[in-house]
Write a protein that holds these residues in place. Structure first.
Motif: not given
Length: 379
Positions: A123-143
């Motif tokens: 069956g299926p295998v899902a690959f999730s790619a989580l690049p490195f990011a600093y806190e300020y970028a994550a705050r903006d991305c995830f509001s």
């Protein structure tokens, strides 16, 4: 599903001024050979593809040539992420013209980035790619203004990725992080601001069947056999001189259980630390390995690096053992009676140089102390 897990290539890196370009060329060939030999379904590169955000053009060409060979000589998919050394935009630009059915390239942090889904007989295998990011970028991305440390960044990424998983799929997470319990070395750059907590909990990856990690350069598992650092393919400091570098082949079965096989890298030049007198080192067999020499001679030698390079042309660091020794000074302070100045000086000298005062030195100290007493009495 068969996975070849690598990370931390650091293309473009130097070691004490020595270019590692030829060493990297050999390593990339070995990764390609392993892809072919194992018939891996996917190659994972878990960040720090390049050593810096603006790598030399030779490193970029070297990596592009490698990817072209992977595409033309194998049927493997490729999944890779930006690490803390990479330019996220540079890595992300590689995805513009790629076949999305065969490549997952994640540079900048994105919301609701779909996984790469591969199929095998189970069956299926899902690959999730989580690049490195600093806190300020994550705050903006995830509001989310409450994101304050790497744990918060990764938790938000995992929650976002989990929501996009196909029903019934086995789950592989690719991340670049310092997971608590991991053993770091001297060549990794910190992932948090000074004073911040840079580690993340292994429990963050709950539900993942395999976690392919990058950042720590020593091959190791943390929090379970399914959470693994492949380590870097080359030693990037003399502190890693005795480590066996490797890549990891992961077999993911239909139930999500993993079995791993370690494939050792064989670099063209080893990173070695040699210790001994200059005369002893000059008697060793010639070698093109990258050498740090620690001389145990008690007196300075004449032009030792030039002489060493006649035997070891890639010698690039030299020190004396007596200078590297960090003396542990232990002096008890007695409040019952004043310490004898002569004894304090004698103890101090012996601690620092590991030799007692000579008779002549003792006489000199006694004369100096007597002069001080005379001056104090006269005052």
């Amino acid at each position: 599903m068969k996975i070849l897990h690598t990370a931390d290539l650091h293309l473009g890196r130097q070691l004490n001024g020595l270019s590692l370009e030829e060493d990297h060329a050999v390593i990339l060939d070995q990764i390609l050979d392993a892809l072919i030999a194992t018939r891996a379904d996917i190659l994972i590169i878990a960040g720090d593809i390049f050593d810096r955000a603006a790598p030399p053009a030779t490193a970029v060409r070297q990596f592009n040539h490698f990817l072209s060979r992977v595409a033309s000589e194998t049927e493997a998919a490729v999944a890779m992420i930006a690490g803390n050394h990479d330019s996220a935009d540079r890595i992300g630009s590689m995805a513009v013209m790629t076949d999305r059915r065969r490549a997952l390239i994640q540079g900048p942090l994105l919301r609701a980035a779909p996984p790469l889904v591969l199929e095998d007989s189970h069956g299926p295998v899902a690959f999730s790619a989580l690049p490195f990011a600093y806190e300020y970028a994550a705050r903006d991305c995830f509001s989310d203004p409450t994101i304050a440390m790497p744990q918060d960044v990764l938790s938000a990424q995992i929650a976002d990725a989990r929501a996009l998983l196909p029903a019934g799929a086995r789950w592989v997470v690719i991340a670049h992080a310092f997971v608590a319990g991991g053993e770091s070395g001297e060549s990794e750059r910190p992932l948090a601001r000074v004073g911040g907590i840079e580690t993340v909990s292994p429990e963050t990856f709950a539900g993942a069947h395999y976690v392919a990690l990058g950042h720590l350069h020593r091959p190791q598992t943390v929090g379970g056999d399914h959470i693994r650092y492949s380590g870097s393919p080359l030693a990037f400091s003399f502190g890693e001189a005795h480590e066996q570098k490797s890549m990891t082949v992961v077999d993911l079965d239909g139930g999500g259980k993993v079995q791993t096989e370690i494939i050792a890298f064989s670099p063209p030049r080893a990173v070695r630390l040699l210790r001994g007198t200059l005369a002893e080192l000059l008697m060793q067999p010639p070698s093109h390995d990258i050498i740090k020499a620690v001389l145990t001679d008690t007196t300075p030698q004449i032009d030792p690096m030039r002489r060493l390079r006649e035997v070891f042309p890639n010698a690039c660091q030299l020190s004396y053992a007596r200078d590297e020794r960090a003396p542990e000074l232990k002096f008890a302070i007695s409040h019952a009676a004043p310490a004898d100045p002569m004894q304090v000086i004698a103890d101090f000298v012996e601690q620092v140089r590991d030799e007692p005062l000579s008779n002549a030195e003792t006489d000199l100290v006694k004369v100096a102390l007597a002069d001080l007493d005379t001056e104090e009495n006269a005052a």
